[in-house]
Design an enzyme around this catalytic site. Sequence first.
Site, short mmCIF file in Angstrom:
data_model
loop_
_atom_site.label_atom_id
_atom_site.label_comp_id
_atom_site.label_asym_id
_atom_site.label_seq_id
_atom_site.Cartn_x
_atom_site.Cartn_y
_atom_site.Cartn_z
N SER A 1 0.33 -0.89 -0.63
CA SER A 1 -0.22 -0.18 0.16
C SER A 1 1.22 1.03 -0.02
CB SER A 1 -0.57 0.33 1.40
OG SER A 1 -0.05 0.60 2.40
N ASP A 2 0.23 2.44 -0.38
CA ASP A 2 1.03 3.12 0.02
C ASP A 2 0.82 3.66 1.35
OD1 ASP A 2 2.64 5.99 -0.04
OD2 ASP A 2 1.38 6.83 -2.38
#
Length: 739
Positions: free
Chosen positions: A227-228
């Site tokens: 994920s960011d």
Amino acid sequence: MQQPDPAALSLEDKASLLAGGDFWSTRPLDEAGVPAVVLTDGPHGIRRQRADADHLGFHASEPATCFPPAVAVGSSWDSELAAKVGELVGREARALGVGVVLGPGVNIKRSPLCGRNFEYYSEDPLLSGVLGAAFVRALQSQGVGATVKHFAANNQETGRMRVSSDVDERTLREIYLPAFERIVTEARPAAVMAAYNRVNGVPASENHWLLTEVLREEWGFEGVVVSDWGAVGDRVAALAAGLDLQMPGPDAANDAAIVRAVREGVLDEAVVDASARRVLGLTGLVGNSAETAVPAEHHALARELAADCVVLLKNDNAALPLAEHSRVAVIGEFATVPAFQGDGSSRINATRVDTPLEALRELGGTVTYAAGFASDGTLDPEESREEAVRVAREADTAVVFVGLRGETEGTDREHLELPAEQRELVRAVATVAPRTVVVLTTGGVVSLEEWHDDADAIVAGWLLGQAGGGALADVLSGAVNPSGHLAESVPLRLEDTPSYLTFPGEAGHVRYGEGVMVGYRHYESVGRAVRYPFGHGLSYTTFRTDNLSVDVTGDDSATVRVTVTNTGDRAGKHVVQVYVATTAGPVRRPARELRAFTKVALRPGESRTVELPLERRAFSYYDIEQGRWTVASGAYTVQVGENASRVVAEQSVTLAGDADGTVLSLDSSLGEWLAHPVAGPLLQQALDAGATEEQRQQSEANSGLIHMVASIPARQFLHFPGMSLSIDDLARILETTTR
Ligand code: BGC
């Protein structure tokens, strides 16, 4: 290292592997012998934080070489250069104990206002993808993993953690996804980072279509989807969609949610196993290396690399290179306080920083200096301008360093202008100086309008990394012949940019209304003038292009050969740009699209013939009805461009293309039915059989009017008066087409 088998781990342990152990590392499982792997920004250097951690570049990180950021590398049009940056960053990653680098960023520059454009390569997907793939391959050759980001349609900073990028599928496939696709399929990055934003309403980190159907099933991605930082909302939904690793961590609540979902039968444990196995796959990348320090010679290499990214936009009366022994007035704060990278998560703690002024002085000659302005307002604008004018008057050439400060992740720019006092400074200096050269230091394009004609030469110096000062001195003095080209169009006005009316969106949505017409695709298709087109870049020498030949190599591919010659008296590098133009097929195609390129170094007088393959994709469009790439049968013009708007040679070819794969249905139009090779004659027969003699005569007399009813869906045509065919008759004919 032997990779532990997830089957031997408890459900709790497996779930805990799916979030970071801390801000920058995966979770170690000591008893199972699972080490932590460090993931760190980048990507134009290493931002290794050992103490206070953050994802916005506030806290300190260890010194590392700041190589040219992507905005500069994009302008090099040189995959070997992108690879060299990747290799050197990879070496530093190992020296700093980093296993996975969070880059490259390959989002498309949809609007020149995107605050993170300095971290991205280009407005063109081919250029972005080729450079990104070269970077990833070279980085990973050092035993370090790459993370392609931000997947996908993350083309602005405004509302970046919530906004929905509303993009039609053809546009996604043709513009916003191809760079990721090329890198995934050709360079096999260790990881892909799911973006913060939503894509057509669904958060990228929970988007099954994006992360599983496209990325894994179509492109065959086998690495980790991370994920960011802070992007994950619903952890179980994200996992089910294909997101393996949530960062940062730890996150006990989400670990527990995963365990609960499995126990309650909401989530298949096999999904947890598959993600855990992929995260464990990263343990092969535990950063360790014989080297423990950043090699000092990387600074000199960073200078060489940066020089090849500089774009000479304008050079009237051969104002550049600076004549030997001439008197040079260096003006502008950016000559002594250079901007060389943007702010935010990619900010590197540079090992040292060159300034253009010192570098020019080191190269010899008479160099005077005036600040001209102070970005922080500490100088009186009138007085500093007066001083600059005095210095300029006594020189042979004034070189004015102007630019932008504060370009950063997290916010978009609001306009394209340089600060007013800098624009006024350029004009004031140009009035008195015999020759005026303007050097731009910007992470994206700026308007040149107010002062363009006053300057004799304009140099786009982007953000060039820590050795950018030396690189600019090399180009200005002629030690290096500039060879960069624009990776982004320079518009005349912000209002001319294709996304002007929809960027950055409203009410939580940004509608990509310009479709595939991004950047030069738009300007060339509508004939809108720009200040400098995509692909533009001058040199101190001249080049000629001859002998273009295009050989068709099948139904859907060709090979291009072209000879380029250095016709001037200096060594230089030339970029061969191959575009394809067509109107074939049922969708509106951009006027031309970049389909191949290469950079060639040539000595004075030297000629070289380059050969570039144009594979199937170079001629394709994405057919949303058939859900596949399609090459329409028809004429294609292969063009060699000096840039996107100036074609210097072209040749047309005809491609057989794909067999028409249109599948007939009851909802297909009457026209489509009648044109079908099998169903058409059968339908005609049935219509004739059911008609009275009078109807037949009428229909023959009116045959020219068929186009009036051609668009009626066959199913509905049956309901018109006088029709004796039933839906079953139609279905029977349809069956014959599938036999
Ligand atoms: C950025 C990413 C970066 C991450 C970690 C986020 O804010 O969007 O590009 O890799 O932080 O610093």
